[in-house]
Design a protein around this motif. Sequence first.
Motif, PDB file in Angstrom:
ATOM      1  N   GLU A   1      44.164  16.584  52.941  1.00 36.65           N
ATOM      2  CA  GLU A   1      44.502  17.115  51.654  1.00 36.65           C
ATOM      3  C   GLU A   1      43.711  18.444  52.330  1.00 36.65           C
ATOM      4  O   GLU A   1      42.579  18.441  51.993  1.00 36.65           O
ATOM      5  N   LEU A   2      44.159  19.748  51.670  1.00 37.99           N
ATOM      6  CA  LEU A   2      43.895  20.712  51.902  1.00 37.99           C
ATOM      7  C   LEU A   2      43.501  21.285  50.160  1.00 37.99           C
ATOM      8  O   LEU A   2      44.967  21.234  49.441  1.00 37.99           O
ATOM      9  N   VAL A   3      42.106  21.358  49.818  1.00 39.88           N
ATOM     10  CA  VAL A   3      41.710  21.634  48.513  1.00 39.88           C
ATOM     11  C   VAL A   3      41.419  23.176  48.246  1.00 39.88           C
ATOM     12  O   VAL A   3      41.060  23.812  48.781  1.00 39.88           O
ATOM     13  N   PHE A   4      41.386  23.661  47.502  1.00 39.90           N
ATOM     14  CA  PHE A   4      41.261  24.906  46.795  1.00 39.90           C
ATOM     15  C   PHE A   4      41.035  24.437  45.762  1.00 39.90           C
ATOM     16  O   PHE A   4      40.502  23.888  44.715  1.00 39.90           O
ATOM     17  N   SER A   5      39.597  25.873  45.696  1.00 40.45           N
ATOM     18  CA  SER A   5      38.878  26.095  44.531  1.00 40.45           C
ATOM     19  C   SER A   5      38.986  26.488  43.021  1.00 40.45           C
ATOM     20  O   SER A   5      38.917  25.420  42.364  1.00 40.45           O
ATOM     21  N   SER A   6      40.241  27.050  43.060  1.00 35.74           N
ATOM     22  CA  SER A   6      41.079  27.025  42.033  1.00 35.74           C
ATOM     23  C   SER A   6      42.168  27.694  42.157  1.00 35.74           C
ATOM     24  O   SER A   6      42.952  27.647  43.820  1.00 35.74           O
ATOM     25  N   CYS A   7      43.383  27.802  41.233  1.00 35.57           N
ATOM     26  CA  CYS A   7      44.578  28.364  41.657  1.00 35.57           C
ATOM     27  C   CYS A   7      44.926  29.577  41.054  1.00 35.57           C
ATOM     28  O   CYS A   7      46.214  30.150  41.278  1.00 35.57           O
TER      29      CYS A   7
ATOM     30  N   GLY B   1      44.216  35.069  45.430  1.00 37.39           N
ATOM     31  CA  GLY B   1      43.193  35.519  46.189  1.00 37.39           C
ATOM     32  C   GLY B   1      42.435  33.771  47.136  1.00 37.39           C
ATOM     33  O   GLY B   1      41.418  34.570  48.086  1.00 37.39           O
ATOM     34  N   VAL B   2      42.545  33.288  46.324  1.00 38.93           N
ATOM     35  CA  VAL B   2      41.695  31.872  46.282  1.00 38.93           C
ATOM     36  C   VAL B   2      42.061  31.609  47.580  1.00 38.93           C
ATOM     37  O   VAL B   2      43.523  30.908  48.137  1.00 38.93           O
ATOM     38  N   THR B   3      41.067  31.203  48.689  1.00 31.72           N
ATOM     39  CA  THR B   3      41.093  30.687  50.246  1.00 31.72           C
ATOM     40  C   THR B   3      40.706  29.714  50.904  1.00 31.72           C
ATOM     41  O   THR B   3      40.083  29.096  50.432  1.00 31.72           O
TER      42      THR B   3
ATOM     43  N   GLU C   1      40.129  28.727  62.971  1.00 32.30           N
ATOM     44  CA  GLU C   1      40.269  28.512  61.474  1.00 32.30           C
ATOM     45  C   GLU C   1      41.813  29.150  60.743  1.00 32.30           C
ATOM     46  O   GLU C   1      41.560  30.186  61.306  1.00 32.30           O
ATOM     47  N   VAL C   2      42.247  28.185  60.356  1.00 32.61           N
ATOM     48  CA  VAL C   2      43.510  29.078  59.423  1.00 32.61           C
ATOM     49  C   VAL C   2      42.792  29.297  58.600  1.00 32.61           C
ATOM     50  O   VAL C   2      42.686  28.099  57.703  1.00 32.61           O
ATOM     51  N   GLY C   3      43.067  30.330  57.598  1.00 29.26           N
ATOM     52  CA  GLY C   3      43.256  30.890  56.640  1.00 29.26           C
ATOM     53  C   GLY C   3      44.423  30.227  55.613  1.00 29.26           C
ATOM     54  O   GLY C   3      45.235  31.727  56.046  1.00 29.26           O
ATOM     55  N   VAL C   4      44.309  29.812  54.366  1.00 31.46           N
ATOM     56  CA  VAL C   4      45.420  29.534  53.549  1.00 31.46           C
ATOM     57  C   VAL C   4      45.029  30.527  52.145  1.00 31.46           C
ATOM     58  O   VAL C   4      44.393  29.898  51.195  1.00 31.46           O
ATOM     59  N   THR C   5      45.815  31.507  51.946  1.00 34.17           N
ATOM     60  CA  THR C   5      45.433  32.087  50.260  1.00 34.17           C
ATOM     61  C   THR C   5      46.393  32.085  49.473  1.00 34.17           C
ATOM     62  O   THR C   5      47.676  32.119  50.090  1.00 34.17           O
ATOM     63  N   VAL C   6      46.117  31.291  48.292  1.00 31.86           N
ATOM     64  CA  VAL C   6      47.261  31.852  47.144  1.00 31.86           C
ATOM     65  C   VAL C   6      47.487  32.798  47.114  1.00 31.86           C
ATOM     66  O   VAL C   6      47.157  34.129  46.770  1.00 31.86           O
ATOM     67  N   GLY C   7      48.766  33.131  46.751  1.00 27.52           N
ATOM     68  CA  GLY C   7      49.455  34.796  46.089  1.00 27.52           C
ATOM     69  C   GLY C   7      50.355  35.004  45.478  1.00 27.52           C
ATOM     70  O   GLY C   7      50.150  36.283  45.125  1.00 27.52           O
ATOM     71  N   GLU C   8      50.364  33.721  44.622  1.00 25.84           N
ATOM     72  CA  GLU C   8      50.548  34.092  42.907  1.00 25.84           C
ATOM     73  C   GLU C   8      49.207  33.201  42.290  1.00 25.84           C
ATOM     74  O   GLU C   8      49.497  32.390  42.586  1.00 25.84           O
TER      75      GLU C   8
ATOM     76  N   ALA D   1      40.810  21.625  42.409  1.00 21.30           N
ATOM     77  CA  ALA D   1      39.525  21.715  42.274  1.00 21.30           C
ATOM     78  C   ALA D   1      39.336  21.247  41.279  1.00 21.30           C
ATOM     79  O   ALA D   1      40.190  21.336  40.338  1.00 21.30           O
ATOM     80  N   ALA D   2      38.697  19.437  40.614  1.00 17.60           N
ATOM     81  CA  ALA D   2      38.881  18.914  39.580  1.00 17.60           C
ATOM     82  C   ALA D   2      38.656  20.081  38.129  1.00 17.60           C
ATOM     83  O   ALA D   2      39.031  20.032  37.203  1.00 17.60           O
ATOM     84  N   GLU D   3      37.589  21.034  38.484  1.00 19.53           N
ATOM     85  CA  GLU D   3      36.985  21.474  37.511  1.00 19.53           C
ATOM     86  C   GLU D   3      38.189  22.906  37.442  1.00 19.53           C
ATOM     87  O   GLU D   3      38.226  22.977  36.411  1.00 19.53           O
ATOM     88  N   ASP D   4      38.313  23.292  38.438  1.00 23.91           N
ATOM     89  CA  ASP D   4      39.942  24.480  37.450  1.00 23.91           C
ATOM     90  C   ASP D   4      40.385  23.155  36.838  1.00 23.91           C
ATOM     91  O   ASP D   4      41.859  24.794  35.930  1.00 23.91           O
ATOM     92  N   THR D   5      41.226  22.475  37.438  1.00 28.11           N
ATOM     93  CA  THR D   5      42.114  21.720  36.369  1.00 28.11           C
ATOM     94  C   THR D   5      42.166  21.790  35.094  1.00 28.11           C
ATOM     95  O   THR D   5      42.885  21.364  34.798  1.00 28.11           O
ATOM     96  N   ASN D   6      40.628  21.129  34.930  1.00 29.13           N
ATOM     97  CA  ASN D   6      40.650  21.432  33.581  1.00 29.13           C
ATOM     98  C   ASN D   6      40.104  22.680  32.890  1.00 29.13           C
ATOM     99  O   ASN D   6      40.437  22.346  31.288  1.00 29.13           O
ATOM    100  N   THR D   7      40.147  23.348  32.984  1.00 29.94           N
ATOM    101  CA  THR D   7      39.769  24.852  32.495  1.00 29.94           C
ATOM    102  C   THR D   7      40.647  26.070  32.978  1.00 29.94           C
ATOM    103  O   THR D   7      40.726  26.852  32.326  1.00 29.94           O
ATOM    104  N   SER D   8      42.173  25.556  33.413  1.00 32.06           N
ATOM    105  CA  SER D   8      42.914  26.388  33.614  1.00 32.06           C
ATOM    106  C   SER D   8      43.728  26.292  32.281  1.00 32.06           C
ATOM    107  O   SER D   8      44.219  28.075  32.343  1.00 32.06           O
ATOM    108  N   SER D   9      43.431  25.960  31.492  1.00 33.04           N
ATOM    109  CA  SER D   9      44.291  25.647  30.225  1.00 33.04           C
ATOM    110  C   SER D   9      43.272  26.570  29.399  1.00 33.04           C
ATOM    111  O   SER D   9      44.291  27.266  28.461  1.00 33.04           O
TER     112      SER D   9
END
Length: 502
Positions: free
Chosen positions: A300-306, A309-311, A352-359, A410-418
Motif C-alpha cells: 500500500e502506498l500511503v499518503f500523509s494527507s489528501c 502537493g503531498v508526496t 525512488e519514485v515520487g508520487v505527488t497528489v495533483g488535486e 493516513a487515518a488522522e487525515d481521514t478523520n480531520t479532512s471533514s
Amino acid sequence: MSAIPPEPTKAEIDQLRATAIQKIEAGGPFDPQDVRRIRSDDKYIRRFLMHHDNDQKLSLEMVMDTLKWRHENQCNAITKESIPQEFFDKGALFIHNRDKDGCKMLIFSVRLHQKGTLDMDQLKRFLIYWLERLEREEKGEWITVFFDMCDTGMKNMDMEFIQYMINLFKSYYPWVLNYIIVFEMPWLLNAMWKIIKTWLPPKSIQKIKFVDKKSVGEYVAPDQCLTGWGGTDSYQYHFEPEVTSSPSGGTVPNGDITDNRKVHFAEGSAPSSPLRGKTVSRRTTPSTGGVYVDIDPGEELVFSSCRIGVTASIVLTNPTANPLAIKIKTTSPEKYRVKPSVGVLEGEGQLEVGVTVGEQLAPSALVRDKFLVMAAPAPSLDLSSQEVSQLFKTVNKEDLFEARLRVGVAAEDTNTSSLASPATPSATLPPELISKLDQLLQRQSAMEDQLRSARRIVFLLLAMLIAVLVFLVIATNNMTSTLLMHSTALHQGGRSGHRGEL
C-alpha cells in the motif's frame, strides 16, 4: 471569431521566457524538446500570454505546469503505433475539414463512443495523439472541436472523458480553441452540458455553440459539412496517416521520425545513487523468466494527507546484475504526478519514485486508486522513452514483471479532512458526484427505453383503434346500404300492390 485580448509585446514575451527558463534551470525534469520550444518559439510563448490576458504570473504557472504534465505523459513520444488500433478503427474521434474561420476541426462522433468499453488511460492518450498531431500540422493555430451528438443517448455520454478533454484545453494547450460546436444535442442531455459549462472559464463559455442542420452553416460552410449535418461533403471516415517534414526536407509518417531524446530520472533519484535509510518491506514474486524487483512499500502506498502537493515514495531496487526497463501506471493519472514514470534501472541499482497528489480530493477519492509497477529486461541503459514504451508492447509475458499497489491515506487525515477548510475548486469533479451522475445517466437511459417501449405500444394501440374505426365505418356503411336497399324494395313493393288494387 471569439474576442481577442490585447496582443503581447516582444518585451512581454521575452520577460515570460526569461522567468520560465530560470525556473527550468532550477529543477526538472522536463522534456528537452519542450524546453527547446520555450527557448526559441515566440509564437508558443505568446499563446500562454494570450490565454491569460497577458498576466505574467498566471502565464508562468501555466508554462511550468504544462512542461511538467508533458514530461509525465510523454507527449512527444505518443505516436500512432503506441495507440491500440481499435481506437482508430472506431472512427469516433478524427480530424477533417475546417470551420468558416479556417480552423481545423477535431470531430467527436459521440454516438460511436460508449462509456466504459475502452481503457480510459489509452483513451486519454488517444486524445493527446490527435491534439499533438494538430499542433504539428496546424503549427499552433486555432482549432474547433465539433461534437456530433446526432442519435446520441445516455450510454454515449462519457462525462469523465469530456471533462478530461476540456481540462486539457484549459490547462495544457493554451489559446488554441476557436469554437466548441455541439450539433443536434438531444434535449435529455441539456443538464449534462450545463455541468460541462461550469468546467470552462467564464470567457470560454461564449465559445460553445449549439447548432442543428439549419444553423450549423453559421460556423461551417456547406462544402465543409458532412452530409449527415446537412452539408455536401460525403466523406466516410478512414484513418489518414500524418505526414510531417523531416530534417532533410522530405516527409515521413508520424511515428517514424527518429528521436534521440533519452530518459532521465528525476533529480536526486538516479539509480547510480542508492538511497539511505529505506527498508525494503517485500521482495516481490519473480516472473517465470526470472525478472523481479524489490518494492517498498510492498502492498500500500500511503499518503500523509489528501492535500495538493503531498508526496509519497515508491522505492524500487534491482537485485540482479542486468538492467531493467521500468514503467509505472495508475488507474487515475489525472490525480497524480509520478516522477519518473518510465526509465531504465541499472543492475543492483535503486530508484525512488515520487508520487505527488495533483488535486484536492477527499480521502475516499484516493483509496479507490491503484498503481501498477512493471519491469522487463532492458537490452541497454541507453533507451529513449519511446523505446521503453515499445519494449513493454513487445515483451513476452513470461519476461514481464507486474506488481500492484493500492492507495491509502493516513487515518488522522481521514478523520480531520471533514473539518478542514474548503480548498480551491478542482478542475475535476469528485468521484462521488461522477458516480451519482452515472447513476442519473443510467436511470435516464432506462427511462428512454421505457419511453420508446411506451411509444411503440401507443402506436400499436393507435393502429388498432384506427383499424377498428375503419371496420366500424365500413360495417356501418354496409348496414346503411342494406337498409336503404331493403327500404327501397319495400317501398317499391308497396307501390306495386297499390297499383294492383286500383
